[in-house]
Scaffold this motif. Structure first.
Motif, PDB file in Angstrom:
ATOM      1  N   GLN A  13      -0.681 -72.634 -11.107  1.00  0.00           N
ATOM      2  CA  GLN A  13      -1.147 -72.637  -9.857  1.00  0.00           C
ATOM      3  C   GLN A  13      -0.540 -73.984  -9.087  1.00  0.00           C
ATOM      4  OE1 GLN A  13      -5.405 -72.086 -10.167  1.00  0.00           O
ATOM      5  NE2 GLN A  13      -5.304 -69.949  -9.975  1.00  0.00           N
ATOM      6  N   PRO A  88       4.264 -74.392  -4.031  1.00  0.00           N
ATOM      7  CA  PRO A  88       4.954 -72.941  -4.395  1.00  0.00           C
ATOM      8  C   PRO A  88       6.436 -73.193  -3.845  1.00  0.00           C
ATOM      9  CG  PRO A  88       2.754 -72.818  -2.956  1.00  0.00           C
ATOM     10  CD  PRO A  88       3.055 -74.241  -3.348  1.00  0.00           C
ATOM     11  N   VAL A 121       5.362 -71.339  -9.246  1.00  0.00           N
ATOM     12  CA  VAL A 121       4.076 -71.814  -8.537  1.00  0.00           C
ATOM     13  C   VAL A 121       3.402 -70.998  -7.789  1.00  0.00           C
ATOM     14  CG1 VAL A 121       3.051 -73.874  -7.741  1.00  0.00           C
ATOM     15  CG2 VAL A 121       5.119 -73.866  -8.945  1.00  0.00           C
ATOM     16  N   SER A 122       2.257 -70.518  -8.355  1.00  0.00           N
ATOM     17  CA  SER A 122       1.617 -69.581  -7.246  1.00  0.00           C
ATOM     18  C   SER A 122       0.633 -70.311  -6.287  1.00  0.00           C
ATOM     19  CB  SER A 122       0.666 -68.672  -8.070  1.00  0.00           C
ATOM     20  OG  SER A 122      -0.370 -69.442  -8.801  1.00  0.00           O
ATOM     21  N   SER A 123       0.324 -69.639  -4.896  1.00  0.00           N
ATOM     22  CA  SER A 123      -0.093 -70.385  -4.029  1.00  0.00           C
ATOM     23  C   SER A 123      -2.004 -70.043  -4.269  1.00  0.00           C
ATOM     24  CB  SER A 123       0.335 -70.041  -2.675  1.00  0.00           C
ATOM     25  OG  SER A 123       0.170 -68.768  -2.322  1.00  0.00           O
TER      26      SER A 123
END
Length: 123
Positions: A13, A88, A121-123
Motif C-alpha cells: 500500500q 503509486p 504500490v496501491s493507493s
C-alpha cells in the motif's frame, strides 16, 4: 559479465516499504558498481540509484531521493534497495544492473542486467 537475480518485489500500500535484493554470481563482485533502474508500463526505463564498488558513494534520482536507500554487502555479493514511503507512481518493474564504471550506470549503460522484479504500490 555477471549474472544478477532480483527478489523482494510485491504488492504494497502507499506509504509502505519494501526491500529489494539483487544477488550477483561472481566472486569479483567488488569490481562492479551496482545500480537499480525501473520501468513503468508504457514508459522508458529510468535510473533509480547507483552505488560504487565499496559502498562509499551513492547517487539517486531526484524522484526517490530521501525515500530510497541503496546499499551493498560485498561479503554476500548482494546489493539492496530499501524503499520507504512508497507512492503509486513507484509502481514498475525494478531491474538490477552492474558495470565497472559508476558513471555508466548513471546514464543507463550497464554490462549486466537482471531479469527484473515487479513492485506494485496501491493507493
Amino acid at each position: 559479465q555477471v549474472q544478477l537475480v532480483e527478489s523482494g518485489g510485491g504488492l504494497v500500500q502507499a506509504g509502505g516499504s519494501l526491500r529489494l535484493s539483487c544477488a550477483a554470481s561472481r566472486r569479483t563482485f567488488t569490481n562492479y558498481a551496482m545500480g537499480w533502474f525501473r520501468q513503468a508500463p508504457w514508459k522508458e526505463r529510468e535510473f533509480v540509484a547507483v552505488i560504487n564498488w565499496s559502498g562509499g558513494s551513492t547517487y539517486y534520482a531526484d524522484s526517490v531521493k530521501g525515500r530510497f536507500t541503496i546499499s551493498r554487502d560485498n561479503a554476500k555479493n548482494t546489493v539492496y534497495l530499501q524503499m520507504n514511503s512508497l507512492k503509486p507512481e513507484d509502481t514498475a518493474v525494478y531491474y538490477c544492473a552492474a558495470d565497472n564504471v559508476s558513471a555508466h550506470l548513471r546514464i543507463g549503460v550497464a554490462s549486466s542486467w537482471g531479469q527484473g522484479t515487479q513492485v506494485t504500490v496501491s493507493s
